[in-house]
Design an enzyme around this catalytic site. Structure first.
Site, mmCIF file in Angstrom:
data_model
loop_
_atom_site.group_PDB
_atom_site.id
_atom_site.type_symbol
_atom_site.label_atom_id
_atom_site.label_comp_id
_atom_site.label_asym_id
_atom_site.label_seq_id
_atom_site.Cartn_x
_atom_site.Cartn_y
_atom_site.Cartn_z
ATOM 1 N N ARG A 44 -17.212 3.243 7.838
ATOM 2 C CA ARG A 44 -15.912 3.349 7.172
ATOM 3 C C ARG A 44 -15.274 1.963 7.175
ATOM 4 O O ARG A 44 -15.825 1.029 7.762
ATOM 5 C CB ARG A 44 -14.993 4.442 7.781
ATOM 6 N N GLY A 45 -14.095 1.858 6.523
ATOM 7 C CA GLY A 45 -13.500 0.543 6.330
ATOM 8 C C GLY A 45 -13.914 0.024 4.965
ATOM 9 O O GLY A 45 -15.109 0.048 4.630
ATOM 10 N N ALA A 46 -12.930 -0.439 4.187
ATOM 11 C CA ALA A 46 -13.173 -0.716 2.768
ATOM 12 C C ALA A 46 -14.344 -1.670 2.505
ATOM 13 O O ALA A 46 -15.273 -1.326 1.746
ATOM 14 C CB ALA A 46 -11.880 -1.224 2.128
ATOM 15 N N ASP A 235 -7.104 -0.958 1.800
ATOM 16 C CA ASP A 235 -8.169 -0.227 1.103
ATOM 17 C C ASP A 235 -8.114 -0.425 -0.403
ATOM 18 O O ASP A 235 -9.137 -0.371 -1.082
ATOM 19 C CB ASP A 235 -8.098 1.260 1.443
ATOM 20 N N ASN A 245 -3.291 1.487 2.647
ATOM 21 C CA ASN A 245 -4.057 1.291 3.885
ATOM 22 C C ASN A 245 -3.932 2.584 4.684
ATOM 23 O O ASN A 245 -3.292 3.554 4.255
ATOM 24 C CB ASN A 245 -3.535 0.068 4.659
ATOM 25 N N LYS A 246 -4.550 2.589 5.829
ATOM 26 C CA LYS A 246 -4.599 3.798 6.664
ATOM 27 C C LYS A 246 -3.229 4.453 6.826
ATOM 28 O O LYS A 246 -2.227 3.768 6.999
ATOM 29 C CB LYS A 246 -5.175 3.408 8.025
HETATM 30 O O1 MRU Z 1 -10.576 5.863 6.664
HETATM 31 P P1 MRU Z 1 -11.082 4.493 7.030
HETATM 32 O O2 MRU Z 1 -11.412 4.345 8.481
HETATM 33 O O3 MRU Z 1 -12.199 4.051 6.113
HETATM 34 O O4 MRU Z 1 -9.852 3.545 6.747
HETATM 35 C C1 MRU Z 1 -9.965 2.177 6.993
HETATM 36 C C2 MRU Z 1 -8.708 1.437 6.795
HETATM 37 O O5 MRU Z 1 -7.707 1.964 6.371
HETATM 38 C C3 MRU Z 1 -8.769 -0.040 7.071
HETATM 39 O O6 MRU Z 1 -7.539 -0.508 7.534
HETATM 40 C C4 MRU Z 1 -9.088 -0.766 5.750
HETATM 41 O O7 MRU Z 1 -10.250 -0.228 5.166
HETATM 42 C C5 MRU Z 1 -9.292 -2.188 5.941
HETATM 43 S S1 MRU Z 1 -10.845 -2.483 6.650
HETATM 44 C C6 MRU Z 1 -11.226 -4.103 6.743
#
Ligand code: MRU
Length: 344
Positions: A44-46, A235, A245-246
């Site tokens: 996970r993470g963009a 994201d 973002n999250k």
């Molecule tokens: O649901 P996730 O864990 O994929 O969400 C991730 C986030 O919101 C991060 O802050 C975002 O992707 C930035 S990652 C470098």
């Protein structure tokens, strides 16, 4: 630590669902398995999702190396579709698929063998570039971090959320590498606990001082003067700078404004979606209610209760002190400054 790696013709991903209790890789052999891994939060993470999707397409090409051209093309189209359907918010996913699609369009006239090799090479390049981009962001962002700074972050925008180094945690790592004595407050990040499980784990591994706080402590900590600066990832960033973002990031940004604490977004250009004018059009993923009613099989909420579970929120550009990109820091981002980043 490699968040994702290509080994013996397979894509291997650190299984982030099991961290920090267990560290192990899971392997993907097909685009469909790769899409499932993205959907199930193995990865996970963009930026990490984008790199993973690129490898997912490459996997499918490798699998159909010997197939007739029409079958090879159909397999690739299928891979684009299943991967695009895995998660909706992080635009890096669609950005990476588009790059793979362009490579496919260019290589179509040649052999499937040559095309499969080119697709794998491009996936490798996307991942390698991601690490370089994060290091560049780190260098620019570290200049914003004072010696002794107490930095709040939300969710995990670290090495685990990218091909390496991280976006927000990349800025923190680079500030530490520049000799700054920093400490981090990691917000727990309900409901999926990326802060408690992943950010805290990454920082503990590297001996960067980190203190875990539950999300609802953020206002209190700011009011008490215990936060100097906030750095988070993104994201999807709309053309005017509004940033998804999250879930919980917006709350932190509002509190930061109230307490006059600088609030920075660290994200690569591949997270900016110029096709979306403002944050209202960013698709927000709704996840399984079970993530809110319990954790790993333990249920604490009563059966029958209805649940909200949006995975992201949108912070308006007006609350963002600066956008840290590989091209430098954009103070108070707006549509004009973001267009200029792309040379428009
Ligand atoms: O649901 P996730 O864990 O994929 O969400 C991730 C986030 O919101 C991060 O802050 C975002 O992707 C930035 S990652 C470098």
């Amino acid at each position: 630590m490699e968040t994702l790696r290509w080994r013996d013709g397979r894509l291997e991903l650190i299984d982030q669902r099991r961290l920090p209790l267990e560290f192990e890789y899971v392997a993907c052999d097909t685009a469909a398995q790769t899409a499932d891994a993205i959907r199930d939060m193995v990865v996970r993470g963009a930026p990490a999702i984008g790199c993973t999707a690129a490898y997912g397409v490459a996997l499918e090409a490798q699998r159909h190396l010997q197939a007739p051209r029409a079958q090879f093309d159909a397999a690739l189209e299928h891979s684009f579709a299943v991967l695009a359907a895995s998660r909706p918010t992080a635009v890096n996913l669609f950005w990476a698929i588009e790059r793979m699609r362009q490579c496919h369009a260019q290589m179509r006239g040649g052999t499937t063998l040559a095309e499969a090799a080119a697709l794998l090479e491009l996936a490798r390049q996307i991942a390698a570039d991601d690490v370089e981009i994060n290091r560049a962001m780190g260098r620019h962002g570290a200049k914003l971090i004072a010696d002794g700074a107490r930095i709040m972050t939300h969710c995990n925008a670290g090495a685990l959320a990218t091909a390496g180094h991280g976006t927000a945690l990349g800025v923190i790592r680079s500030a530490r590498d520049a000799g700054k004595r920093i400490s981090v407050i990691a917000n727990e990040t309900r409901p999926y606990l990326q802060g408690a499980r992943l950010t805290a784990w990454e920082l503990v591994q590297e001996n960067i001082p980190v203190t875990l706080a539950t999300d609802n402590m953020a206002g209190h900590l700011m009011q008490q003067g215990r936060v100097d600066v906030i750095v988070v990832g993104a994201d999807r960033i709309a053309a005017n700078g509004d940033t998804a973002n999250k879930i919980g990031t917006y709350t932190v940004a509002v509190l930061a404004e109230r307490h006059r604490i600088p609030f920075y977004i660290a994200a690569p250009l591949s997270t900016i979606d110029l096709a979306i004018a403002d944050g209202s059009a960013i698709p927000i993923e709704e996840r399984d209610p079970a993530e809110v009613t319990g954790f790993r099989g333990l249920r604490w909420a009563p059966e029958g209760v209805s649940v909200f579970n949006p995975a992201f929120d949108v912070t308006p550009a007006a609350l963002i002190s600066g956008l840290i990109t590989e091209k430098g820091v954009i103070e108070r981002p707006d549509a004009g400054k973001i267009r200029a980043l792309f040379g428009n």
